[in-house]
Design a protein around this motif. Sequence first.
Motif, PDB file in Angstrom:
ATOM      1  N   LEU A 289       3.242  13.426  -1.672  1.00 48.02           N
ATOM      2  CA  LEU A 289       4.442  13.321  -2.490  1.00 48.02           C
ATOM      3  C   LEU A 289       5.461  14.403  -2.153  1.00 48.02           C
ATOM      4  O   LEU A 289       5.111  15.551  -1.862  1.00 48.02           O
ATOM      5  N   THR A 290       6.721  14.012  -2.162  1.00 45.18           N
ATOM      6  CA  THR A 290       7.830  14.964  -2.094  1.00 45.18           C
ATOM      7  C   THR A 290       8.763  14.637  -3.254  1.00 45.18           C
ATOM      8  O   THR A 290       8.726  13.527  -3.797  1.00 45.18           O
ATOM      9  N   PRO A 291       9.610  15.573  -3.666  1.00 46.60           N
ATOM     10  CA  PRO A 291      10.562  15.250  -4.733  1.00 46.60           C
ATOM     11  C   PRO A 291      11.408  14.019  -4.411  1.00 46.60           C
ATOM     12  O   PRO A 291      11.740  13.233  -5.307  1.00 46.60           O
ATOM     13  N   TRP A 292      11.740  13.848  -3.129  1.00 48.20           N
ATOM     14  CA  TRP A 292      12.578  12.700  -2.739  1.00 48.20           C
ATOM     15  C   TRP A 292      11.832  11.381  -2.915  1.00 48.20           C
ATOM     16  O   TRP A 292      12.372  10.435  -3.500  1.00 48.20           O
ATOM     17  N   THR A 293      10.586  11.302  -2.419  1.00 46.67           N
ATOM     18  CA  THR A 293       9.845  10.045  -2.565  1.00 46.67           C
ATOM     19  C   THR A 293       9.515   9.775  -4.032  1.00 46.67           C
ATOM     20  O   THR A 293       9.504   8.629  -4.472  1.00 46.67           O
ATOM     21  N   ARG A 294       9.282  10.832  -4.804  1.00 50.67           N
ATOM     22  CA  ARG A 294       8.978  10.641  -6.226  1.00 50.67           C
ATOM     23  C   ARG A 294      10.207  10.136  -6.989  1.00 50.67           C
ATOM     24  O   ARG A 294      10.134   9.146  -7.722  1.00 50.67           O
ATOM     25  N   ASP A 295      11.342  10.833  -6.811  1.00 53.04           N
ATOM     26  CA  ASP A 295      12.522  10.546  -7.637  1.00 53.04           C
ATOM     27  C   ASP A 295      13.365   9.399  -7.089  1.00 53.04           C
ATOM     28  O   ASP A 295      13.824   8.536  -7.857  1.00 53.04           O
ATOM     29  N   GLU A 296      13.582   9.375  -5.781  1.00 57.57           N
ATOM     30  CA  GLU A 296      14.516   8.405  -5.199  1.00 57.57           C
ATOM     31  C   GLU A 296      13.843   7.106  -4.772  1.00 57.57           C
ATOM     32  O   GLU A 296      14.539   6.102  -4.600  1.00 57.57           O
ATOM     33  N   ILE A 297      12.538   7.119  -4.596  1.00 54.64           N
ATOM     34  CA  ILE A 297      11.848   5.896  -4.168  1.00 54.64           C
ATOM     35  C   ILE A 297      11.013   5.342  -5.326  1.00 54.64           C
ATOM     36  O   ILE A 297      11.367   4.327  -5.920  1.00 54.64           O
ATOM     37  N   ILE A 298       9.933   6.022  -5.667  1.00 54.36           N
ATOM     38  CA  ILE A 298       9.056   5.519  -6.740  1.00 54.36           C
ATOM     39  C   ILE A 298       9.808   5.439  -8.064  1.00 54.36           C
ATOM     40  O   ILE A 298       9.778   4.422  -8.762  1.00 54.36           O
ATOM     41  N   GLY A 299      10.522   6.512  -8.401  1.00 55.15           N
ATOM     42  CA  GLY A 299      11.263   6.534  -9.664  1.00 55.15           C
ATOM     43  C   GLY A 299      12.337   5.471  -9.728  1.00 55.15           C
ATOM     44  O   GLY A 299      12.504   4.793 -10.755  1.00 55.15           O
ATOM     45  N   ALA A 300      13.079   5.293  -8.627  1.00 60.66           N
ATOM     46  CA  ALA A 300      14.166   4.305  -8.610  1.00 60.66           C
ATOM     47  C   ALA A 300      13.621   2.888  -8.762  1.00 60.66           C
ATOM     48  O   ALA A 300      14.197   2.058  -9.484  1.00 60.66           O
ATOM     49  N   VAL A 301      12.510   2.604  -8.080  1.00 59.99           N
ATOM     50  CA  VAL A 301      11.924   1.264  -8.160  1.00 59.99           C
ATOM     51  C   VAL A 301      11.444   0.978  -9.582  1.00 59.99           C
ATOM     52  O   VAL A 301      11.739  -0.074 -10.163  1.00 59.99           O
ATOM     53  N   LEU A 302      10.698   1.912 -10.157  1.00 67.39           N
ATOM     54  CA  LEU A 302      10.156   1.695 -11.500  1.00 67.39           C
ATOM     55  C   LEU A 302      11.250   1.649 -12.562  1.00 67.39           C
ATOM     56  O   LEU A 302      11.144   0.905 -13.540  1.00 67.39           O
ATOM     57  N   GLN A 303      12.297   2.440 -12.391  1.00 66.43           N
ATOM     58  CA  GLN A 303      13.409   2.416 -13.343  1.00 66.43           C
ATOM     59  C   GLN A 303      14.078   1.044 -13.355  1.00 66.43           C
ATOM     60  O   GLN A 303      14.359   0.481 -14.414  1.00 66.43           O
ATOM     61  N   TYR A 304      14.329   0.510 -12.164  1.00 62.79           N
ATOM     62  CA  TYR A 304      14.973  -0.806 -12.065  1.00 62.79           C
ATOM     63  C   TYR A 304      14.105  -1.875 -12.723  1.00 62.79           C
ATOM     64  O   TYR A 304      14.598  -2.708 -13.496  1.00 62.79           O
ATOM     65  N   ARG A 305      12.820  -1.840 -12.417  1.00 60.15           N
ATOM     66  CA  ARG A 305      11.940  -2.880 -12.924  1.00 60.15           C
ATOM     67  C   ARG A 305      11.769  -2.774 -14.442  1.00 60.15           C
ATOM     68  O   ARG A 305      11.671  -3.796 -15.132  1.00 60.15           O
TER      69      ARG A 305
ATOM     70  N   TYR B 212       0.876  -1.167   0.000  1.00 54.81           N
ATOM     71  CA  TYR B 212       0.000   0.000   0.000  1.00 54.81           C
ATOM     72  C   TYR B 212       0.911   1.215   0.000  1.00 54.81           C
ATOM     73  O   TYR B 212       1.598   1.505   0.986  1.00 54.81           O
ATOM     74  N   VAL B 213       0.965   1.910  -1.115  1.00 54.67           N
ATOM     75  CA  VAL B 213       2.001   2.920  -1.356  1.00 54.67           C
ATOM     76  C   VAL B 213       2.043   4.017  -0.295  1.00 54.67           C
ATOM     77  O   VAL B 213       3.128   4.341   0.214  1.00 54.67           O
ATOM     78  N   PRO B 214       0.930   4.653   0.097  1.00 60.48           N
ATOM     79  CA  PRO B 214       1.022   5.744   1.078  1.00 60.48           C
ATOM     80  C   PRO B 214       1.677   5.320   2.391  1.00 60.48           C
ATOM     81  O   PRO B 214       2.567   6.013   2.902  1.00 60.48           O
ATOM     82  N   ASP B 215       1.276   4.162   2.930  1.00 65.23           N
ATOM     83  CA  ASP B 215       1.862   3.708   4.191  1.00 65.23           C
ATOM     84  C   ASP B 215       3.306   3.256   4.002  1.00 65.23           C
ATOM     85  O   ASP B 215       4.152   3.440   4.884  1.00 65.23           O
ATOM     86  N   PHE B 216       3.589   2.642   2.843  1.00 62.13           N
ATOM     87  CA  PHE B 216       4.963   2.199   2.609  1.00 62.13           C
ATOM     88  C   PHE B 216       5.927   3.385   2.538  1.00 62.13           C
ATOM     89  O   PHE B 216       7.036   3.329   3.071  1.00 62.13           O
ATOM     90  N   LEU B 217       5.504   4.469   1.908  1.00 68.52           N
ATOM     91  CA  LEU B 217       6.378   5.643   1.825  1.00 68.52           C
ATOM     92  C   LEU B 217       6.596   6.270   3.195  1.00 68.52           C
ATOM     93  O   LEU B 217       7.699   6.751   3.501  1.00 68.52           O
ATOM     94  N   ARG B 218       5.571   6.236   4.044  1.00 67.50           N
ATOM     95  CA  ARG B 218       5.760   6.719   5.411  1.00 67.50           C
ATOM     96  C   ARG B 218       6.770   5.837   6.157  1.00 67.50           C
ATOM     97  O   ARG B 218       7.614   6.327   6.900  1.00 67.50           O
ATOM     98  N   GLU B 219       6.680   4.536   5.909  1.00 62.05           N
ATOM     99  CA  GLU B 219       7.620   3.613   6.542  1.00 62.05           C
ATOM    100  C   GLU B 219       9.043   3.859   6.044  1.00 62.05           C
ATOM    101  O   GLU B 219      10.002   3.794   6.813  1.00 62.05           O
ATOM    102  N   ILE B 220       9.171   4.144   4.767  1.00 63.54           N
ATOM    103  CA  ILE B 220      10.485   4.411   4.193  1.00 63.54           C
ATOM    104  C   ILE B 220      11.122   5.631   4.858  1.00 63.54           C
ATOM    105  O   ILE B 220      12.312   5.637   5.191  1.00 63.54           O
ATOM    106  N   LYS B 221      10.344   6.673   5.060  1.00 63.20           N
ATOM    107  CA  LYS B 221      10.879   7.881   5.708  1.00 63.20           C
ATOM    108  C   LYS B 221      11.368   7.571   7.119  1.00 63.20           C
ATOM    109  O   LYS B 221      12.413   8.070   7.560  1.00 63.20           O
TER     110      LYS B 221
END
Length: 310
Positions: free
Chosen positions: A234-250, A194-203
């Motif tokens: 959303l923050t630039p960090w969660t967008r670029d370094e988390i969501i973006g990094a995951v999708l780029q790898y996949r 669940y993306v919203p809670d996962f991003l909170r956990e990541i922080k």
Amino acid sequence: MERIGKVVSPIREKLNRRANPEQQLQKLFAAREVRAFQMEHPEVPDAVYRRSMGALHQLVNERGHCDQCPGLDQCPNLMQGHQPELALYGGYLELRLTPCAKLVAKEKEKDRKRLIKSHHIPTDILTATFSSITPHKTRIPAISAAIKFCRQFAEKQPERGLYLYGTFGVGKSRIAGAMAQELVNHDVDSLMVYVPDFLREIKESIRDGMIQEKLDALKKATVLIMDDLGAETLTPWTRDEIIGAVLQYRMTEKLPTVITSNLDLDELEDHFAYSDKGGAERMKAKRLMERIRPCMDAYCVEGPNWREQG
């Protein structure tokens, strides 16, 4: 199967000391399990049965336990969750053990839990199946695409994922949960977050240094299911370094991703363009969408709100 000849040897010796061994043998011949073995192996002489009365007694006793099974946790058999079967070996009849249906089912459930991993996903979503989803006509295209996606693994891992979008409560997450259940039938592991809670956990993981380990789990799952993308703060960090990094790898590794969202693709791009510093970061949003649009087939999920239906 396992041989348990060593275990029944003391039983055999005890029986040899009993009176009327022929009467004992005739009683054993009357047992259903022994009769079945005799019919399958008419070539086995009575002398072999006489030498193997300990094994025959163990067979009849344990199969009797199985007929009145008290449950796997209270199984009284020599090896819990196993059934004995007769086998001819070295002039004797010995017992070999096979897992019973209840043990097999328990092991399959362990495998299912091992293959389906999740973060912050409700149980009713994780246990959903395609047969449990109300087949409203407006959901059929998305459900059909989801089933087709899963069945492709029987031949070859698909490279394209699915983007399921629609309003609240129409069943997007349930379809995704049913996909995780169906993938188990093809021995495919999935991770649903669940993306919203996962991003909170990541922080919060910044302090304990676990960010990379958690990101690697998302990056490397055979199938990643991102539930409710676009509902996060959303923050630039969660967008670029988390969501973006995951999708780029996949995308690079050709690993399929499934996304559910309340936003269509254009609305998601607007969401990614938002900047908490003011203005809009359109180029970064477009760059991120290039990791979604070419890699997924989009389906609008419609129909009545199942939450309001109770």
